[in-house]
Structure formats: structure tokens, C-alpha cells
Write a protein that holds these residues in place. Sequence first.
Motif, PDB file in Angstrom:
ATOM      1  N   ARG A   1       0.830  -1.214   0.000  1.00 51.06           N
ATOM      2  CA  ARG A   1       0.000   0.000   0.000  1.00 51.06           C
ATOM      3  C   ARG A   1       0.860   1.259   0.000  1.00 51.06           C
ATOM      4  NH1 ARG A   1      -3.677  -2.996   2.921  1.00 51.06           N
ATOM      5  NH2 ARG A   1      -2.600  -2.610   4.878  1.00 51.06           N
ATOM      6  N   TYR A   2       1.920   1.254   0.786  1.00 52.33           N
ATOM      7  CA  TYR A   2       2.816   2.403   0.848  1.00 52.33           C
ATOM      8  C   TYR A   2       3.403   2.689  -0.535  1.00 52.33           C
ATOM      9  CZ  TYR A   2       6.849   5.301   1.724  1.00 52.33           C
ATOM     10  OH  TYR A   2       7.766   6.316   1.658  1.00 52.33           O
ATOM     11  N   LEU A   3       3.866   1.652  -1.194  1.00 56.31           N
ATOM     12  CA  LEU A   3       4.474   1.833  -2.531  1.00 56.31           C
ATOM     13  C   LEU A   3       3.429   2.257  -3.553  1.00 56.31           C
ATOM     14  CD1 LEU A   3       6.958  -1.155  -2.472  1.00 56.31           C
ATOM     15  CD2 LEU A   3       7.532   1.297  -2.403  1.00 56.31           C
ATOM     16  N   ASP A   4       2.234   1.726  -3.459  1.00 54.21           N
ATOM     17  CA  ASP A   4       1.156   2.160  -4.362  1.00 54.21           C
ATOM     18  C   ASP A   4       0.855   3.630  -4.151  1.00 54.21           C
ATOM     19  OD1 ASP A   4       1.014  -0.341  -5.499  1.00 54.21           O
ATOM     20  OD2 ASP A   4      -0.780  -0.949  -4.400  1.00 54.21           O
ATOM     21  N   TRP A   5       0.870   4.057  -2.876  1.00 55.57           N
ATOM     22  CA  TRP A   5       0.646   5.482  -2.565  1.00 55.57           C
ATOM     23  C   TRP A   5       1.794   6.315  -3.137  1.00 55.57           C
ATOM     24  CZ3 TRP A   5       3.976   8.475   0.371  1.00 55.57           C
ATOM     25  CH2 TRP A   5       3.538   9.767   0.615  1.00 55.57           C
ATOM     26  N   ALA A   6       3.033   5.832  -2.976  1.00 51.69           N
ATOM     27  CA  ALA A   6       4.203   6.570  -3.465  1.00 51.69           C
ATOM     28  C   ALA A   6       4.184   6.708  -4.989  1.00 51.69           C
ATOM     29  CB  ALA A   6       5.493   5.874  -3.017  1.00 51.69           C
ATOM     30  N   ARG A   7       3.608   5.725  -5.650  1.00 52.67           N
ATOM     31  CA  ARG A   7       3.496   5.775  -7.106  1.00 52.67           C
ATOM     32  C   ARG A   7       2.435   6.763  -7.556  1.00 52.67           C
ATOM     33  NH1 ARG A   7       2.016   0.094  -8.758  1.00 52.67           N
ATOM     34  NH2 ARG A   7       1.359   1.216 -10.596  1.00 52.67           N
ATOM     35  N   GLY A   8       1.539   7.126  -6.634  1.00 53.21           N
ATOM     36  CA  GLY A   8       0.504   8.102  -6.971  1.00 53.21           C
ATOM     37  C   GLY A   8      -0.691   7.433  -7.472  1.00 53.21           C
TER      38      GLY A   8
END
Length: 129
Positions: free
Chosen positions: A122-129
Motif C-alpha cells: 500500500r505504501y508503494l502504491d501510494w508513493a506511485r501516486g
Amino acid sequence: MKTNQASAVNEKKIGKVALKGFFRITDEWNLTPANQKTLLGDIPNSTYSKYKKLPDVKLPRDMLERISYILGIYKALRILFPTLQQASEWVKKDNAAMPFNGNSALDYMLAGRVTDLADVRRYLDWARG
């Protein structure tokens, strides 16, 4: 009956492909066998040895979910970072962001819960925008 047999064969092929992807990624991340076993759900040494041989095997749902998160984390890292080395290093770098609180994503995932893998994804998905 043929449909059930075909389904069982397909599930075993899925297991083999999932394990192949998992071991390829965790080898790129230079993870130890102990780390790999933890990420797979604290599997015993005998199961780990069997899985390293990449058999056609029906994996438990929990393990497939864990591997799916690892694949998603890997994909997100490859999108976020221009080189494989940067993506691989990120996993082991200390991170002040939530939910890591100064620990690396790997340390966070090694707590062993499926939700820890989901949090990193989830964190990486958020970081990807």
C-alpha cells in the motif's frame, strides 16, 4: 472428473510459477533462506528445501497471498526506481516514513504477518501516486 484434474494441474502450475517468481525476487534482494522462509509464512526447513526445487505444487492460499504481495512490491519498486540496484537497495534502507518508523521495509515485512506485506505494498502504491 477431467475438469477437477485439470484444475488441480493448473493450481500446481500456478504454485510453481509463484515460487519461481518469489525466489527470483528474493535472490535479487539478497535475502537469506531464513528471511525467505519468514516471508513465506515461517515454513519449516523441509518445506523450504522442497519449494526451492520448484516443484509443481498446490500452495496454500496464505502463501499465494504472501507471494502476490512480494510480486506487487517488486513491480512497484521497478516502476519507482530507474535501476534494479536502487529498487533492491530500497528494501533494506532505513525509512522514516509511516509505517516503517526508521526501520527498513524488509525489517517491517519480517515481522511475519501478511498485513505487514500488505502495508508495504500500500505504501508503494501510494508513493506511485
